[in-house]
Design a protein around this motif. Structure first.
Motif, PDB file in Angstrom:
ATOM      1  N   GLU A  83      19.439  10.274 -23.084  1.00  0.00           N
ATOM      2  CA  GLU A  83      19.658  11.650 -22.640  1.00  0.00           C
ATOM      3  C   GLU A  83      20.289  12.548 -23.691  1.00  0.00           C
ATOM      4  OE1 GLU A  83      21.664   9.531 -18.904  1.00  0.00           O
ATOM      5  OE2 GLU A  83      21.831  11.706 -18.875  1.00  0.00           O
ATOM      6  N   SER A  84      20.632  12.014 -24.855  1.00  0.00           N
ATOM      7  CA  SER A  84      21.416  12.797 -25.802  1.00  0.00           C
ATOM      8  C   SER A  84      20.691  14.060 -26.229  1.00  0.00           C
ATOM      9  CB  SER A  84      21.765  11.953 -27.028  1.00  0.00           C
ATOM     10  OG  SER A  84      20.623  11.669 -27.791  1.00  0.00           O
ATOM     11  N   LYS A  85      21.494  15.088 -26.503  1.00  0.00           N
ATOM     12  CA  LYS A  85      20.968  16.388 -26.924  1.00  0.00           C
ATOM     13  C   LYS A  85      21.499  16.700 -28.313  1.00  0.00           C
ATOM     14  CE  LYS A  85      19.177  17.201 -22.832  1.00  0.00           C
ATOM     15  NZ  LYS A  85      19.419  15.867 -22.266  1.00  0.00           N
ATOM     16  N   ASP A  86      20.806  17.609 -28.998  1.00  0.00           N
ATOM     17  CA  ASP A  86      21.198  17.863 -30.388  1.00  0.00           C
ATOM     18  C   ASP A  86      22.421  18.760 -30.514  1.00  0.00           C
ATOM     19  OD1 ASP A  86      18.456  20.175 -31.142  1.00  0.00           O
ATOM     20  OD2 ASP A  86      20.116  20.283 -29.729  1.00  0.00           O
ATOM     21  N   ASN A  87      23.010  19.196 -29.404  1.00  0.00           N
ATOM     22  CA  ASN A  87      24.258  19.944 -29.495  1.00  0.00           C
ATOM     23  C   ASN A  87      25.469  19.078 -29.152  1.00  0.00           C
ATOM     24  OD1 ASN A  87      23.594  19.792 -26.745  1.00  0.00           O
ATOM     25  ND2 ASN A  87      24.892  21.564 -26.293  1.00  0.00           N
ATOM     26  N   TRP A  88      25.225  17.822 -28.854  1.00  0.00           N
ATOM     27  CA  TRP A  88      26.344  16.942 -28.523  1.00  0.00           C
ATOM     28  C   TRP A  88      27.042  16.503 -29.806  1.00  0.00           C
ATOM     29  CZ3 TRP A  88      24.482  12.922 -24.323  1.00  0.00           C
ATOM     30  CH2 TRP A  88      24.115  13.628 -23.177  1.00  0.00           C
ATOM     31  N   PRO A  89      28.354  16.664 -29.870  1.00  0.00           N
ATOM     32  CA  PRO A  89      29.083  16.247 -31.070  1.00  0.00           C
ATOM     33  C   PRO A  89      28.971  14.736 -31.295  1.00  0.00           C
ATOM     34  CG  PRO A  89      30.413  17.723 -29.736  1.00  0.00           C
ATOM     35  CD  PRO A  89      29.216  17.354 -28.912  1.00  0.00           C
ATOM     36  N   ILE A  90      28.870  14.375 -32.550  1.00  0.00           N
ATOM     37  CA  ILE A  90      28.819  12.965 -32.929  1.00  0.00           C
ATOM     38  C   ILE A  90      29.848  12.721 -34.024  1.00  0.00           C
ATOM     39  CG2 ILE A  90      27.418  11.167 -34.004  1.00  0.00           C
ATOM     40  CD1 ILE A  90      24.995  12.290 -32.591  1.00  0.00           C
ATOM     41  N   GLY A  91      30.614  11.676 -33.864  1.00  0.00           N
ATOM     42  CA  GLY A  91      31.656  11.360 -34.824  1.00  0.00           C
ATOM     43  C   GLY A  91      31.529   9.962 -35.385  1.00  0.00           C
ATOM     44  N   TRP A  92      32.093   9.791 -36.576  1.00  0.00           N
ATOM     45  CA  TRP A  92      32.205   8.468 -37.193  1.00  0.00           C
ATOM     46  C   TRP A  92      33.676   8.079 -37.249  1.00  0.00           C
ATOM     47  CZ3 TRP A  92      28.503   5.048 -38.334  1.00  0.00           C
ATOM     48  CH2 TRP A  92      27.191   5.500 -38.462  1.00  0.00           C
ATOM     49  N   PHE A  93      33.964   6.871 -36.799  1.00  0.00           N
ATOM     50  CA  PHE A  93      35.303   6.314 -36.846  1.00  0.00           C
ATOM     51  C   PHE A  93      35.216   4.985 -37.591  1.00  0.00           C
ATOM     52  CE2 PHE A  93      37.586   9.035 -33.801  1.00  0.00           C
ATOM     53  CZ  PHE A  93      36.514   9.732 -33.263  1.00  0.00           C
ATOM     54  N   ARG A  94      36.352   4.533 -38.099  1.00  0.00           N
ATOM     55  CA  ARG A  94      36.334   3.229 -38.768  1.00  0.00           C
ATOM     56  C   ARG A  94      37.610   2.480 -38.461  1.00  0.00           C
ATOM     57  NH1 ARG A  94      37.129   4.879 -45.206  1.00  0.00           N
ATOM     58  NH2 ARG A  94      39.389   5.282 -45.106  1.00  0.00           N
ATOM     59  N   GLN A  95      37.503   1.164 -38.582  1.00  0.00           N
ATOM     60  CA  GLN A  95      38.654   0.304 -38.355  1.00  0.00           C
ATOM     61  C   GLN A  95      38.723  -0.727 -39.458  1.00  0.00           C
ATOM     62  OE1 GLN A  95      38.826  -1.582 -34.495  1.00  0.00           O
ATOM     63  NE2 GLN A  95      41.038  -1.800 -34.666  1.00  0.00           N
ATOM     64  N   ALA A  96      39.773  -0.646 -40.237  1.00  0.00           N
ATOM     65  CA  ALA A  96      39.990  -1.617 -41.306  1.00  0.00           C
ATOM     66  C   ALA A  96      40.649  -2.859 -40.725  1.00  0.00           C
ATOM     67  CB  ALA A  96      40.868  -1.001 -42.393  1.00  0.00           C
ATOM     68  N   PRO A  97      40.519  -3.985 -41.387  1.00  0.00           N
ATOM     69  CA  PRO A  97      41.144  -5.220 -40.891  1.00  0.00           C
ATOM     70  C   PRO A  97      42.642  -5.039 -40.673  1.00  0.00           C
ATOM     71  CG  PRO A  97      39.654  -5.699 -42.691  1.00  0.00           C
ATOM     72  CD  PRO A  97      39.752  -4.213 -42.612  1.00  0.00           C
ATOM     73  N   GLY A  98      43.103  -5.369 -39.479  1.00  0.00           N
ATOM     74  CA  GLY A  98      44.521  -5.300 -39.178  1.00  0.00           C
ATOM     75  C   GLY A  98      45.058  -3.909 -38.912  1.00  0.00           C
ATOM     76  N   LYS A  99      44.171  -2.915 -38.836  1.00  0.00           N
ATOM     77  CA  LYS A  99      44.612  -1.540 -38.613  1.00  0.00           C
ATOM     78  C   LYS A  99      43.936  -0.946 -37.392  1.00  0.00           C
ATOM     79  CE  LYS A  99      45.677  -0.504 -43.440  1.00  0.00           C
ATOM     80  NZ  LYS A  99      45.481   0.475 -44.553  1.00  0.00           N
ATOM     81  N   GLY A 100      44.458   0.179 -36.958  1.00  0.00           N
ATOM     82  CA  GLY A 100      43.859   0.876 -35.835  1.00  0.00           C
ATOM     83  C   GLY A 100      42.625   1.657 -36.264  1.00  0.00           C
ATOM     84  N   ARG A 101      41.878   2.133 -35.290  1.00  0.00           N
ATOM     85  CA  ARG A 101      40.675   2.891 -35.604  1.00  0.00           C
ATOM     86  C   ARG A 101      41.048   4.332 -35.934  1.00  0.00           C
ATOM     87  NH1 ARG A 101      35.844   1.615 -31.648  1.00  0.00           N
ATOM     88  NH2 ARG A 101      37.104   2.806 -30.130  1.00  0.00           N
TER      89      ARG A 101
END
Length: 136
Positions: free
Chosen positions: A27-45
């Motif tokens: 159902e996704s639309k092209d106005n929906w925000p998309i984000g990138w997150f990352r999680q390093a070993p032993g750390k929070g996202r």
């Protein structure tokens, strides 16, 4: 439902480059925000970058600014698939981690063109993540 799938990760040497792709279907639309997150070993996202409908809405965190770029394909050009790219250059060992793509669902009537990397709360759908390892 909105399946979210990341691709493009892998092992790269310091100074190298990778392009991560996030494909949101259903159902996704092209106005929906998309984000990138990352999680390093032993750390929070942590949030890395995000983008709303337009290129001017893009946000890139200071700790990767100048090295990472986020962009979005128009759904008309990608067979109606919602695809966001994270181009990563001059990669450093501290960029190692699992990278997650997240999609925020907006109302059909929303005219918002913003996104956030500060909080995960707005995001409704998440991918399984993809590993990026920067090592010699």
């Amino acid at each position: 439902q909105v399946p979210v799938v990341e691709s493009g990760g892998g092992l790269v040497q310091p100074g190298g480059s990778l392009r991560l792709s996030c494909e949101a279907s259903g159902e996704s639309k092209d106005n929906w925000p998309i984000g990138w997150f990352r999680q390093a070993p032993g750390k929070g996202r942590e949030g890395v970058a995000c983008i709303g409908k337009s290129p001017t809405s893009a946000v890139v965190e200071n700790f990767v600014k100048g090295r990472f770029t986020i962009s979005r394909s128009h759904m008309r050009d990608t067979n109606a698939k919602n695809i966001v790219y994270l181009d990563m250059t001059d990669l450093k060992p501290e960029d190692t981690g699992r990278y997650y793509c997240a999609v925020e669902r907006l109302s059909a009537y929303s005219v918002l063109d913003i996104c956030t990397t500060v909080s995960e709360r707005p995001y409704d759908y998440w991918g399984q993540g993809i590993q990026v390892t920067v090592s010699s």
